[in-house]
Design an enzyme around this catalytic site. Sequence first.
Site, PDB file in Angstrom:
ATOM      1  N   ASP A 185      48.164  33.126  33.746  1.00 47.18           N
ATOM      2  CA  ASP A 185      48.611  33.407  35.094  1.00 47.18           C
ATOM      3  C   ASP A 185      49.842  32.757  35.366  1.00 47.18           C
ATOM      4  O   ASP A 185      49.635  31.428  35.821  1.00 47.18           O
ATOM      5  CB  ASP A 185      47.462  33.209  35.990  1.00 47.18           C
ATOM      6  CG  ASP A 185      47.797  33.869  37.351  1.00 47.18           C
ATOM      7  OD1 ASP A 185      48.989  34.333  37.752  1.00 47.18           O
ATOM      8  OD2 ASP A 185      47.089  33.866  38.337  1.00 47.18           O
ATOM      9  N   LYS A 208      46.144  28.637  34.071  1.00 43.95           N
ATOM     10  CA  LYS A 208      47.414  28.753  34.731  1.00 43.95           C
ATOM     11  C   LYS A 208      48.680  28.107  34.076  1.00 43.95           C
ATOM     12  O   LYS A 208      48.722  27.132  33.412  1.00 43.95           O
ATOM     13  CB  LYS A 208      47.218  27.903  35.888  1.00 43.95           C
ATOM     14  CG  LYS A 208      46.078  28.426  36.941  1.00 43.95           C
ATOM     15  CD  LYS A 208      46.721  29.547  38.034  1.00 43.95           C
ATOM     16  CE  LYS A 208      45.411  29.662  38.929  1.00 43.95           C
ATOM     17  NZ  LYS A 208      46.027  31.145  39.540  1.00 43.95           N
ATOM     18  N   LYS A 233      41.360  41.297  43.639  1.00 43.32           N
ATOM     19  CA  LYS A 233      40.795  40.163  44.695  1.00 43.32           C
ATOM     20  C   LYS A 233      40.376  40.878  45.819  1.00 43.32           C
ATOM     21  O   LYS A 233      41.283  40.935  46.852  1.00 43.32           O
ATOM     22  CB  LYS A 233      41.880  39.146  45.061  1.00 43.32           C
ATOM     23  CG  LYS A 233      42.282  38.547  43.454  1.00 43.32           C
ATOM     24  CD  LYS A 233      43.258  37.208  43.840  1.00 43.32           C
ATOM     25  CE  LYS A 233      43.601  36.371  42.861  1.00 43.32           C
ATOM     26  NZ  LYS A 233      44.687  36.100  42.554  1.00 43.32           N
ATOM     27  N   GLU A 274      49.328  37.236  33.696  1.00 46.41           N
ATOM     28  CA  GLU A 274      49.572  37.705  34.995  1.00 46.41           C
ATOM     29  C   GLU A 274      50.878  37.360  35.582  1.00 46.41           C
ATOM     30  O   GLU A 274      51.308  36.356  35.641  1.00 46.41           O
ATOM     31  CB  GLU A 274      48.381  37.259  35.892  1.00 46.41           C
ATOM     32  CG  GLU A 274      47.088  37.680  35.874  1.00 46.41           C
ATOM     33  CD  GLU A 274      46.061  37.064  36.637  1.00 46.41           C
ATOM     34  OE1 GLU A 274      46.400  36.907  37.751  1.00 46.41           O
ATOM     35  OE2 GLU A 274      44.872  36.705  36.025  1.00 46.41           O
ATOM     36  N   ASP A 334      48.720  41.461  39.533  1.00 43.07           N
ATOM     37  CA  ASP A 334      47.749  40.757  40.753  1.00 43.07           C
ATOM     38  C   ASP A 334      48.443  40.802  42.070  1.00 43.07           C
ATOM     39  O   ASP A 334      48.256  41.990  42.628  1.00 43.07           O
ATOM     40  CB  ASP A 334      47.455  39.418  40.291  1.00 43.07           C
ATOM     41  CG  ASP A 334      46.869  38.610  41.195  1.00 43.07           C
ATOM     42  OD1 ASP A 334      46.419  39.157  42.239  1.00 43.07           O
ATOM     43  OD2 ASP A 334      46.550  37.278  41.068  1.00 43.07           O
TER      44      ASP A 334
HETATM   45 MG   LIG Z   1      47.105  35.843  39.461  1.00 42.06          MG
END
Ligand SMILES: [Mg+2]
Length: 323
Positions: A162, A134, A236, A191, A214
Amino acid sequence: MRTAILYRFRLPLEAGVILRYQRLKTRDGFLVHLQENGQQGWGEISPLPEFSKETVEQAGEAAVEWLKPWCLDAEPGESKLPSVAFGISCALAELQGELPEEADYRKAPLCNGDPDELIVRLSEMSGQKVAKVKVGLYEAVRDGMVVNVLLEAVPDLSLRLDANRSWSRAKADGFAKYVNPDYRNRIAFLEEPCQTSAESLAFARDTGIAIAWDESLRDEGFSVEAQEGVAAVVIKPTLTGSLARCRQLISAAHNAGLETVISSSIETSFGLTQLARIAHWLTPATIPGLDTLELIQSQLVRRWPDSTIPVTGLDELEIAWRS
Ligand SMILES: [Mg+2]
């Protein structure tokens, strides 16, 4: 004859799970159980606060609204609520024997800040080494340095990053500047680096760092297509909708030459094992993004292989509705 039961669960989260603007204490949702002619199927319905548009109460109501006619032998259409459509479609897929048992239990380990810990985990990993970091939570410079440290320490590693749309273009450029140019091609994708998709696309073109969509997948009017600098889409299912909808997106992405990564929305071990099966079935070439098991203090009914986290059984759950 058809019967159904809707179980409600509430599991404690690890301290400090923060989703956007709130600290979440429990993971709440439903398990749906369908039975017909001696066959059965299960699914998890667990909208994620701050990310799903529906609340858990709305999801429960919508699930009952779907289950009632189904039990009377009707074929209700998909729920408009993505978490409900997904959970019910999984239960139907199990019931109809459509969802294979085989699963992809590989996880791309997730690094939330401490690169040393991730390096240890990666050294224990066999086969293809992919990790996720992240970024955008601290200074872009620090993010760039963490990426360099990891790619230098583990020569066969590729990274998924991300940024969750957190950077301005200038900040994203600041990050790119600190990543050793020789390593850029080992960033499988970043991302959603920027606040807008136009900025993210320009960033990818100008820096040579591939990006992935995303959040954009769930924007009104978004369609999956081949775009310069875009390497992947992250799906997702709990936020997306039924298995049929997910399969549509996956085939559109594959047709556009994009990698497709099935990812978690912090489902329980129950939902995660199903996602691992879906990943093995629909995206066999790609390690799914399912490293969220440890965020919840208890597993639910179905265990993740080799996990020692205690398991909450079906008999401990409240029955929210039954036919
Ligand atoms: Mg993401």
